[in-house]
Scaffold this active site. Structure first.
Site, PDB file in Angstrom:
ATOM      1  N   ASN A  53      51.015  43.194  29.173  1.00  3.89           N
ATOM      2  CA  ASN A  53      52.144  42.733  29.712  1.00  3.89           C
ATOM      3  C   ASN A  53      51.557  41.654  30.997  1.00  3.89           C
ATOM      4  O   ASN A  53      52.050  40.566  31.127  1.00  3.89           O
ATOM      5  CB  ASN A  53      53.146  43.656  29.966  1.00  3.89           C
ATOM      6  CG  ASN A  53      54.318  43.231  31.055  1.00  3.89           C
ATOM      7  OD1 ASN A  53      54.755  42.003  30.578  1.00  3.89           O
ATOM      8  ND2 ASN A  53      54.660  44.202  31.692  1.00  3.89           N
TER       9      ASN A  53
ATOM     10  N   GLY B 230      48.611  40.981  32.179  1.00  3.74           N
ATOM     11  CA  GLY B 230      47.335  39.926  32.073  1.00  3.74           C
ATOM     12  C   GLY B 230      47.918  38.636  31.405  1.00  3.74           C
ATOM     13  O   GLY B 230      47.560  37.588  31.762  1.00  3.74           O
TER      14      GLY B 230
ATOM     15  N   GLY C  16      42.192  41.937  30.767  1.00  2.00           N
ATOM     16  CA  GLY C  16      43.373  42.623  30.376  1.00  2.00           C
ATOM     17  C   GLY C  16      44.197  41.405  29.916  1.00  2.00           C
ATOM     18  O   GLY C  16      44.705  40.576  30.626  1.00  2.00           O
TER      19      GLY C  16
ATOM     20  N   LYS D 160      55.582  58.898  39.622  1.00  2.00           N
ATOM     21  CA  LYS D 160      55.086  58.554  38.451  1.00  2.00           C
ATOM     22  C   LYS D 160      55.215  59.684  37.412  1.00  2.00           C
ATOM     23  O   LYS D 160      55.309  60.836  37.688  1.00  2.00           O
ATOM     24  CB  LYS D 160      53.593  58.218  38.713  1.00  2.00           C
ATOM     25  CG  LYS D 160      53.068  57.210  37.620  1.00  2.00           C
ATOM     26  CD  LYS D 160      53.253  55.847  38.231  1.00  2.00           C
ATOM     27  CE  LYS D 160      52.467  54.873  37.374  1.00  2.00           C
ATOM     28  NZ  LYS D 160      52.984  53.174  37.916  1.00  2.00           N
TER      29      LYS D 160
HETATM   30  P1  NAD Z   1      49.351  46.900  28.964  1.00  2.00           P
HETATM   31  O1  NAD Z   1      49.284  48.156  28.159  1.00  2.00           O
HETATM   32  O2  NAD Z   1      50.357  45.930  28.436  1.00  2.00           O
HETATM   33  O3  NAD Z   1      47.968  45.971  28.777  1.00  2.00           O
HETATM   34  C1  NAD Z   1      46.685  46.460  29.160  1.00  2.00           C
HETATM   35  C2  NAD Z   1      45.740  45.602  28.685  1.00  2.00           C
HETATM   36  O4  NAD Z   1      44.427  46.007  29.138  1.00  2.00           O
HETATM   37  C3  NAD Z   1      45.564  45.468  27.269  1.00  2.00           C
HETATM   38  O5  NAD Z   1      45.407  43.887  26.885  1.00  2.00           O
HETATM   39  C4  NAD Z   1      44.311  46.035  26.661  1.00  2.00           C
HETATM   40  O6  NAD Z   1      43.608  45.419  25.774  1.00  2.00           O
HETATM   41  C5  NAD Z   1      43.385  46.000  28.218  1.00  2.00           C
HETATM   42  N1  NAD Z   1      42.257  46.816  28.062  1.00  2.00           N
HETATM   43  C6  NAD Z   1      42.344  47.925  27.913  1.00  2.00           C
HETATM   44  N2  NAD Z   1      41.066  48.698  28.151  1.00  2.00           N
HETATM   45  C7  NAD Z   1      40.576  47.714  28.592  1.00  2.00           C
HETATM   46  C8  NAD Z   1      39.129  47.499  29.113  1.00  2.00           C
HETATM   47  N3  NAD Z   1      38.173  48.392  28.884  1.00  2.00           N
HETATM   48  N4  NAD Z   1      38.643  46.299  29.365  1.00  2.00           N
HETATM   49  C9  NAD Z   1      39.574  45.070  29.398  1.00  2.00           C
HETATM   50  N5  NAD Z   1      40.812  45.230  29.061  1.00  2.00           N
HETATM   51  C10 NAD Z   1      41.294  46.487  28.748  1.00  2.00           C
HETATM   52  O7  NAD Z   1      49.619  47.467  30.529  1.00  2.00           O
HETATM   53  P2  NAD Z   1      50.280  46.572  31.622  1.00  2.00           P
HETATM   54  O8  NAD Z   1      51.627  46.860  31.855  1.00  2.00           O
HETATM   55  O9  NAD Z   1      49.922  45.101  31.465  1.00  2.00           O
HETATM   56  O10 NAD Z   1      49.397  46.909  32.965  1.00  2.00           O
HETATM   57  C11 NAD Z   1      48.082  46.462  33.095  1.00  2.00           C
HETATM   58  C12 NAD Z   1      47.645  47.202  34.655  1.00  2.00           C
HETATM   59  O11 NAD Z   1      48.765  46.648  35.405  1.00  2.00           O
HETATM   60  C13 NAD Z   1      47.844  48.631  34.582  1.00  2.00           C
HETATM   61  O12 NAD Z   1      46.925  49.081  35.700  1.00  2.00           O
HETATM   62  C14 NAD Z   1      49.110  49.095  35.223  1.00  2.00           C
HETATM   63  O13 NAD Z   1      49.164  50.246  36.061  1.00  2.00           O
HETATM   64  C15 NAD Z   1      49.258  47.517  36.225  1.00  2.00           C
HETATM   65  N6  NAD Z   1      50.535  47.531  36.594  1.00  2.00           N
HETATM   66  C16 NAD Z   1      51.573  47.302  35.760  1.00  2.00           C
HETATM   67  C17 NAD Z   1      52.997  46.957  36.087  1.00  2.00           C
HETATM   68  C18 NAD Z   1      53.901  46.398  35.025  1.00  2.00           C
HETATM   69  O14 NAD Z   1      54.941  45.861  35.550  1.00  2.00           O
HETATM   70  N7  NAD Z   1      53.614  46.453  33.834  1.00  2.00           N
HETATM   71  C19 NAD Z   1      53.249  46.777  37.391  1.00  2.00           C
HETATM   72  C20 NAD Z   1      52.339  47.329  38.343  1.00  2.00           C
HETATM   73  C21 NAD Z   1      50.898  47.392  37.999  1.00  2.00           C
END
Ligand code: NAD
Length: 416
Positions: free
Chosen positions: A221, A223, A218, A106
């Site tokens: 991407n 959610g 969330g 990471k």
């Molecule tokens: P992102 O930055 O696109 O979205 C994050 C979302 O969380 C946003 O909508 C933001 O408004 C919301 N958020 C932030 N603080 C918050 C809170 N206190 N309460 C509720 N919502 C809140 O990130 P992402 O890529 O969607 O990643 C989300 C999670 O999934 C992370 O934990 C990431 O590590 C994990 N993840 C992502 C991927 C990927 O392919 N993008 C893969 C595996 C795991």
């Protein structure tokens, strides 16, 4: 990200409990508790106003016994080395659990992309690659997108790596735009992979997905796609959605595409016409069949776990459930699909991207989805079978299988 040191502690504690099950010696356990390699870099970057600003970045390569390491890069103002270490460990177990020939890594840069211009973001992305160039590469360590990095950032990073190498090196970075060697189906792979696992769990528990009640925390991407696919693929009712500013609820069900339009124009899901505003805490406690945390670490913990009413907890975020909540959820009979199992779709399709780049191939999106479904189903059933056979919860089962594979590779290589 104040809770991040806890994520590292939780990851290490989880490792201790599987070490007991796997009968690992203290030496092996100690080896698995620390990263194999860490690099800290200082990045002087020319800003648009003519000044030079210094940014800090790091890359953690946790364990490479199973192959080149793989993991995303976060750009975040509160990024810490502890959180990057924990997430690198989770990547190691995730790749092993999904039988990918990859180790875990990471990276991160402490910066706030919301305050940077397009060109400043490009200069930081390129400076980061120059800083870590010596330890990455298609056979060493392959970065990918994570929080606040995206396909454009990956395109700059791949280009910088290629310039330094003196030749095109598409396979050095994944999560690229499809026009530049990215894989079809990467954009929704994490959410889609999660749904393939949820489908298996729902069948096991006798829950019909059509009209089942779903809440997603969330709306980024992961959610957004989780909510969209819930409705589109399975006809679920998406009762609640949220972002950092709060959540919304509608008993009749929400249309995620329409809510996305509302968020684009207003900056939040809040105040969506016809829905009731709720808090993120209210969302977690709703009476639903499937609860999907897709935002932050440690949102479900010892304080609120008893309020959960869901039947399935599908962890699309990394580390959404603190260790203090684990037994409470188990005693309530909530079926947890742990993060390293549930959100593996992203790294699986990133691995497909590496394979396509190596052979100069471009697979159709449907091909990618079929292969993704097969891998998610296999991993889900291996964890469920292990959990039932050994009477341990799903997370312990997932960790034990994954750590066992890493240990076997280390033993075969005579590292331990
Ligand atoms: P992102 O930055 O696109 O979205 C994050 C979302 O969380 C946003 O909508 C933001 O408004 C919301 N958020 C932030 N603080 C918050 C809170 N206190 N309460 C509720 N919502 C809140 O990130 P992402 O890529 O969607 O990643 C989300 C999670 O999934 C992370 O934990 C990431 O590590 C994990 N993840 C992502 C991927 C990927 O392919 N993008 C893969 C595996 C795991």
């Amino acid at each position: 990200m104040s809770s991040e040191p806890n994520l590292l502690e939780d990851v290490r504690e989880q490792l201790c409990s599987c070490a007991m099950g796997l009968k690992l010696t203290p030496d092996i356990e100690a080896f698995l508790k620390i990263p194999m390699r860490e690099l800290f870099v200082a990045l002087p970057v020319h800003m648009d106003d003519g000044s030079i600003k210094l940014f800090r970045g790091f890359r953690v390569q946790y364990n490479e016994a199973l192959g080149p390491t793989k993991g995303g890069v976060r750009f975040h103002p509160e990024e810490t080395i502890e959180s990057i270490r924990a997430l690198a460990a989770l990547m190691t177990w995730k790749c092993a659990l999904h039988n990918l020939p990859l180790g875990g890594a990471k990276g991160g840069v402490i910066c706030n992309p919301k305050e940077l211009s397009h060109r400043e973001l490009e200069r930081i992305s390129r400076a980061y690659i120059r800083g870590i160039y010596q330890i990455i590469g298609p056979e060493r360590d392959i970065p990918a997108p994570d929080v606040y990095t995206n396909p454009q950032v990956m395109a700059w990073m791949m280009d910088e790596y290629s310039k330094l190498s003196g030749k095109n090196e598409f396979g050095a970075i994944t999560g690229k735009p499809t026009s530049l060697g990215g894989s079809a189906g990467r954009y929704d792979a994490t959410a889609r992979g999660g749904w393939y696992a949820i489908k298996e769990a729902a069948e096991e528990l006798g829950i019909g997905l059509k009209n089942s009640r779903v809440a997603v925390q969330g709306f980024g991407n992961v959610g957004y796609h989780a909510a969209y696919l819930a409705k589109k693929l399975f006809g679920c009712k998406v009762l609640a959605l949220s972002d950092s500013k709060g959540g919304i609820y509608s008993e009749a069900g929400l249309d995620p595409e329409d809510v996305s339009g509302h968020k684009l124009s207003t900056g939040s899901v809040r105040d969506y016409p016809g829905a009731e505003n709720i808090t993120n805490e209210n969302l977690l406690a709703l009476d639903v069949d499937i609860l999907i945390p897709a935002a932050l670490e440690n949102v479900i913990n010892g304080n609120n776990a008893k309020k959960l009413q869901t039947r399935i907890l599908a962890e699309l975020a990394n580390g959404p459930t603190a260790k203090s909540a684990e037994n409470i959820l188990f005693n309530k009979g909530i079926h947890v699909i742990p993060d390293i199992l549930c959100n593996g779709g992203g790294v699986i399709v990133s691995y497909f991207e590496m394979v396509q780049n190596q052979y100069r191939l471009q697979w159709e999106e449907r091909e990618v989805q079929i292969l993704l479904e097969k891998k998610m189903k296999e991993a889900y059933h291996s964890v469920l079978d292990f959990s039932l056979k050994n009477k341990v919860n799903m997370r312990q089962a997932a960790y034990t299988l994954a750590v066992g594979r890493v240990v076997e590779a280390m033993q075969l290589r005579s590292w331990i």
